[in-house]
Design an enzyme around this catalytic site. Structure first.
Site, short mmCIF file in Angstrom:
data_model
loop_
_atom_site.label_atom_id
_atom_site.label_comp_id
_atom_site.label_asym_id
_atom_site.label_seq_id
_atom_site.Cartn_x
_atom_site.Cartn_y
_atom_site.Cartn_z
N HIS A 275 0.82 -1.22 0.00
CA HIS A 275 0.00 0.00 0.00
C HIS A 275 0.86 1.27 0.00
O HIS A 275 0.33 2.37 -0.19
CB HIS A 275 -1.01 -0.01 1.15
CG HIS A 275 -0.45 0.40 2.48
ND1 HIS A 275 -1.25 0.91 3.48
CD2 HIS A 275 0.81 0.36 3.00
CE1 HIS A 275 -0.51 1.18 4.54
NE2 HIS A 275 0.74 0.86 4.27
N GLU B 192 -2.90 -6.74 4.22
CA GLU B 192 -3.25 -5.37 3.88
C GLU B 192 -4.74 -5.13 4.12
O GLU B 192 -5.50 -6.06 4.39
CB GLU B 192 -2.96 -5.11 2.38
CG GLU B 192 -1.50 -5.18 1.99
CD GLU B 192 -0.81 -3.84 1.95
OE1 GLU B 192 -1.42 -2.84 2.39
OE2 GLU B 192 0.34 -3.78 1.48
N GLU C 174 -4.88 2.29 -0.91
CA GLU C 174 -5.47 1.04 -0.46
C GLU C 174 -6.25 0.48 -1.64
O GLU C 174 -6.63 1.22 -2.55
CB GLU C 174 -6.40 1.27 0.73
CG GLU C 174 -5.74 1.94 1.92
CD GLU C 174 -4.60 1.12 2.51
OE1 GLU C 174 -4.65 -0.13 2.42
OE2 GLU C 174 -3.66 1.73 3.07
#
Length: 422
Positions: free
Chosen positions: A330, A359, A386
């Protein structure tokens, strides 16, 4: 002439309608049709909720928050956005600098402004204004005129890794976020793609990349590391909802079970060993030379094998059972993320090796404010993002891998993306 509604009220037309909207919409509940259902949901959840159960507590909290958004007027929302949180950040940081939280948290006894002023050396009038705002934001409790008592938040602010979050925002985050509108306007509203040309550089008037900035200002880096440590506390861990025992298959004591790629000082491996002490195989920690050196200086457990490595270069550990990355990708654009994954793919053993990506996976609908907030921050600080499940799939497949399963908890806020060679 106005049209008559079914309830007998008049619906104005044209200019009259616009004028009517300007007068009434800003001061009317934001989503009134949702209020009855949300009230009933809050009532039903409240009857059975176990506040010590994270999922139940968050379900109630999300519903209460949705009710607040539906109840408040657009004018109230605007004032809350523009006034309350920026001033709250400032007031909390002032209290950190004064040592105010430590004084409030000593015991549960209410303390007067004069007592707190004498203990901190701050002017009583100034302190009273700061304390009133801290109270209005729910961080302390008002017990009388110019008298306040601690809360759980106040106690938590005595812990340095939590208190450091506030100067951290001032020193390396907030100015970048506030620079986003001007940056996007200037670049024609395109997604930033260069970590050295994004709102971070504009906001902090620097040519340095976010991570280079930390090298120049190690105190800010320390604050940021403390903030991230506080952020992770209480969140579900991947090894609690992933089938860890599936990694054991075919792993001998001399084989590498897990390579923590970009693993900083080894927090994940340490937790893994604590929770799965009988897991077979070796545990390797990789990061840049200066990070590994720091990890050694702070005392790595003997079961961790430290290895200096840049994940943009060839992966030296071939055929490991799992290559693990926690919040690494990310930080990077798809192009850079693809480079990282391709280096791992070249080192993997077909039918045996896995890549485990820990993540956020942002839901396509009903995403949480926490996930969407960090997505905006990644854009402003690093020109990164993201990702949703479909975006992760595109990235992983572009590197010659395939997703076999996404393990997730808390609406995707904590997920493990399990990958194999395509």
């Amino acid at each position: 002439m106005a049209e008559t509604r079914a309830n007998g009220s008049a619906q104005p037309h044209g200019a009259d309608s616009e004028y009517h909207n300007q007068l009434t919409v800003p001061v009317s509940p934001n989503v009134p049709e949702q209020i009855p259902e949300l009230l009933e949901k809050v009532h039903n959840l409240g009857k059975t909720v176990d506040v010590n159960n994270t999922k139940e507590r968050i379900a109630l909290l999300d519903t209460v928050r949705a009710l607040m958004f539906a109840l408040e007027t657009p004018r109230e929302a605007m004032i809350r956005h523009c006034w309350s949180w920026t001033t709250c950040l400032a007031a909390v940081e002032v209290a950190v600098d004064l040592g105010l939280w430590h004084i409030l948290a000593k015991d549960d006894k209410p303390k007067t402004v004069d007592e707190l002023a004498q203990a901190t050396g701050a002017e009583p009038l100034l302190l009273s204004r700061i304390l009133k705002h801290l109270c209005s934001m729910g961080t302390i409790i008002e017990t009388g005129h110019n008298e306040y008592r601690r809360t759980g938040f106040a106690v938590t602010m005595t812990m340095k890794r939590f208190a450091d979050s506030y100067p951290c925002m001032t020193n390396c985050v907030s100015a970048a976020a506030l620079a986003l509108p001007a940056f996007l306007k200037k670049n024609g509203y395109r997604v930033p793609m260069n970590g050295k040309d994004c709102p971070f550089q504009t906001g902090y008037r620097t040519d340095l990349h976010f991570f280079e900035f930390f090298q120049k200002f190690p105190e800010v880096a320390r604050q940021f590391n403390n903030h991230m440590s506080a952020y992770h506390q209480g969140r579900p861990s991947w090894m609690d909802f992933y089938d860890v025992r599936s990694l054991y298959n075919g792993v001998g004591s001399d084989d590498v079970l897990l390579v923590d790629v970009g693993g900083n000082v080894g927090h994940d491996i340490t937790e893994f060993k604590r929770k799965w002490p009988d897991a077979p195989g070796r545990l390797v920690l990789q990061d840049l030379p200066e990070v590994i050196s720091h990890a050694k200086d702070t005392g790595l457990p003997s079961y961790i094998e430290p290895m200096a490595h840049d994940f943009f270069t060839e992966q030296p550990v071939k055929g490991a059972r799992a290559y693990f990355m926690h919040s690494v990708l990310h930080d990077w654009s798809d192009e850079k993320g693809r480079e990282i994954l391709k280096q791992l793919a070249k080192a993997m053993k077909p039918g045996y090796s896995k890549v485990l990506i820990n993540e956020n996976v942002i839901p396509e609908t009903e995403a949480s404010w926490e996930s969407t907030s960090i997505d905006i921050l990644m854009m402003t600080l690093l020109a990164s993002q993201e990702r949703t499940a479909s975006q992760w799939q595109q990235l992983v497949e572009s590197a010659g891998l395939k997703i076999t399963k996404i393990w997730t908890d808390l609406k995707g806020a904590e997920s493990l993306i399990e990958c194999e060679l395509a």
